[in-house]
Design a protein around this motif. Structure first.
Motif, PDB file in Angstrom:
ATOM      1  N   PRO A  92       0.830  -1.208   0.000  1.00 47.14           N
ATOM      2  CA  PRO A  92       0.000   0.000   0.000  1.00 47.14           C
ATOM      3  C   PRO A  92       0.864   1.257   0.000  1.00 47.14           C
ATOM      4  O   PRO A  92       2.002   1.246   0.461  1.00 47.14           O
ATOM      5  CB  PRO A  92      -0.815  -0.112   1.292  1.00 47.14           C
ATOM      6  N   ARG A  93       0.308   2.320  -0.484  1.00 46.46           N
ATOM      7  CA  ARG A  93       1.028   3.584  -0.614  1.00 46.46           C
ATOM      8  C   ARG A  93       1.542   4.090   0.736  1.00 46.46           C
ATOM      9  O   ARG A  93       2.645   4.614   0.834  1.00 46.46           O
ATOM     10  CB  ARG A  93       0.095   4.599  -1.261  1.00 46.46           C
ATOM     11  N   GLY A  94       0.758   3.916   1.795  1.00 50.41           N
ATOM     12  CA  GLY A  94       1.188   4.354   3.118  1.00 50.41           C
ATOM     13  C   GLY A  94       2.424   3.610   3.588  1.00 50.41           C
ATOM     14  O   GLY A  94       3.337   4.199   4.168  1.00 50.41           O
ATOM     15  N   LEU A  95       2.475   2.330   3.322  1.00 52.02           N
ATOM     16  CA  LEU A  95       3.643   1.528   3.694  1.00 52.02           C
ATOM     17  C   LEU A  95       4.882   1.986   2.943  1.00 52.02           C
ATOM     18  O   LEU A  95       5.959   2.113   3.533  1.00 52.02           O
ATOM     19  CB  LEU A  95       3.372   0.050   3.404  1.00 52.02           C
ATOM     20  N   THR A  96       4.737   2.269   1.678  1.00 48.18           N
ATOM     21  CA  THR A  96       5.899   2.711   0.905  1.00 48.18           C
ATOM     22  C   THR A  96       6.376   4.084   1.364  1.00 48.18           C
ATOM     23  O   THR A  96       7.568   4.369   1.307  1.00 48.18           O
ATOM     24  CB  THR A  96       5.624   2.722  -0.616  1.00 48.18           C
ATOM     25  N   ALA A 101      10.644   7.167   4.161  1.00 50.61           N
ATOM     26  CA  ALA A 101      10.990   8.042   5.281  1.00 50.61           C
ATOM     27  C   ALA A 101      12.097   7.434   6.137  1.00 50.61           C
ATOM     28  O   ALA A 101      12.975   8.146   6.615  1.00 50.61           O
ATOM     29  CB  ALA A 101       9.760   8.308   6.136  1.00 50.61           C
ATOM     30  N   LEU A 102      12.067   6.138   6.306  1.00 48.72           N
ATOM     31  CA  LEU A 102      13.040   5.475   7.175  1.00 48.72           C
ATOM     32  C   LEU A 102      14.376   5.225   6.495  1.00 48.72           C
ATOM     33  O   LEU A 102      15.417   5.237   7.140  1.00 48.72           O
ATOM     34  CB  LEU A 102      12.470   4.146   7.682  1.00 48.72           C
ATOM     35  N   THR A 103      14.344   4.983   5.200  1.00 48.44           N
ATOM     36  CA  THR A 103      15.571   4.590   4.505  1.00 48.44           C
ATOM     37  C   THR A 103      16.114   5.669   3.574  1.00 48.44           C
ATOM     38  O   THR A 103      17.279   5.604   3.189  1.00 48.44           O
ATOM     39  CB  THR A 103      15.338   3.328   3.658  1.00 48.44           C
ATOM     40  N   GLY A 104      15.273   6.602   3.180  1.00 45.40           N
ATOM     41  CA  GLY A 104      15.674   7.592   2.194  1.00 45.40           C
ATOM     42  C   GLY A 104      15.648   7.036   0.783  1.00 45.40           C
ATOM     43  O   GLY A 104      15.962   7.715  -0.181  1.00 45.40           O
ATOM     44  N   GLU A 105      15.238   5.799   0.647  1.00 48.83           N
ATOM     45  CA  GLU A 105      15.186   5.116  -0.652  1.00 48.83           C
ATOM     46  C   GLU A 105      13.768   5.129  -1.180  1.00 48.83           C
ATOM     47  O   GLU A 105      12.815   4.933  -0.442  1.00 48.83           O
ATOM     48  CB  GLU A 105      15.638   3.659  -0.449  1.00 48.83           C
ATOM     49  N   GLU A 106      13.644   5.382  -2.456  1.00 45.50           N
ATOM     50  CA  GLU A 106      12.339   5.280  -3.103  1.00 45.50           C
ATOM     51  C   GLU A 106      12.100   3.822  -3.464  1.00 45.50           C
ATOM     52  O   GLU A 106      12.937   3.209  -4.137  1.00 45.50           O
ATOM     53  CB  GLU A 106      12.277   6.137  -4.366  1.00 45.50           C
ATOM     54  N   PRO A 107      10.997   3.251  -3.014  1.00 49.11           N
ATOM     55  CA  PRO A 107      10.716   1.873  -3.423  1.00 49.11           C
ATOM     56  C   PRO A 107      10.416   1.825  -4.906  1.00 49.11           C
ATOM     57  O   PRO A 107       9.960   2.816  -5.473  1.00 49.11           O
ATOM     58  CB  PRO A 107       9.503   1.477  -2.596  1.00 49.11           C
ATOM     59  N   PRO A 108      10.691   0.689  -5.531  1.00 47.15           N
ATOM     60  CA  PRO A 108      10.382   0.587  -6.961  1.00 47.15           C
ATOM     61  C   PRO A 108       8.889   0.733  -7.192  1.00 47.15           C
ATOM     62  O   PRO A 108       8.096   0.395  -6.323  1.00 47.15           O
ATOM     63  CB  PRO A 108      10.870  -0.814  -7.337  1.00 47.15           C
ATOM     64  N   SER A 109       8.540   1.254  -8.348  1.00 51.35           N
ATOM     65  CA  SER A 109       7.125   1.395  -8.661  1.00 51.35           C
ATOM     66  C   SER A 109       6.517   0.007  -8.836  1.00 51.35           C
ATOM     67  O   SER A 109       7.212  -0.971  -9.042  1.00 51.35           O
ATOM     68  CB  SER A 109       6.942   2.231  -9.925  1.00 51.35           C
TER      69      SER A 109
END
Length: 136
Positions: A92-96, A101-109
């Motif tokens: 879900p979008r909230g989880l991503t 926020a925690l890692t500074g990494e954008e999750p893959p789409s």
């Protein structure tokens, strides 16, 4: 991450995870911080979430506890790996948001959507069609 805190959809996702908000409340009520008595006095999801949302942007202890709870409970402490290695295929979008926020990494789409045109399913035969030999 902005000091204003998570967007509404990230808080909504957090609020739906009973284990998360209860654990955050429990940890905060057990601290020696001034906020401890406030968190000890609330129990319901609306009360806890209202405090978390209000305190997150202004209290580094609250922010730290929320981050640790999400890291430990949701990601099992595995924020040093890639998002793909967690095996979350359609998060879900909230989880991503929390991951970013925690890692500074954008999750893959998400997986690309198949845009090929699928044929129309056959329509139901009418009585006239059957009588004329269609479908039989």
């Amino acid at each position: 991450m902005a000091r204003s805190g998570p967007p509404a959809y990230a808080w909504d996702w957090f609020a739906r995870q009973r284990l998360l908000w209860r654990e955050a409340r429990s940890r905060l009520s057990a601290t020696a911080a001034p906020a401890a008595t406030r968190y000890h006095a609330v129990e319901t999801r609306p009360e806890v979430m209202a405090l978390l949302r209000a305190d997150y942007g202004r209290d580094p202890i609250v922010r730290d506890v929320v981050h640790r709870v999400v890291t430990e409970v949701v990601f099992l402490g595995r924020t040093g790996t890639s998002f793909q290695e967690l095996g979350l295929h359609n998060p879900p979008r909230g989880l991503t948001w929390w991951w970013s926020a925690l890692t500074g990494e954008e999750p893959p789409s998400a997986d690309p959507v198949d845009t090929t045109v699928t044929p129309e399913p056959p329509s139901q035969l009418q009585l006239d069609d059957v009588q004329q030999g269609w479908g039989g």
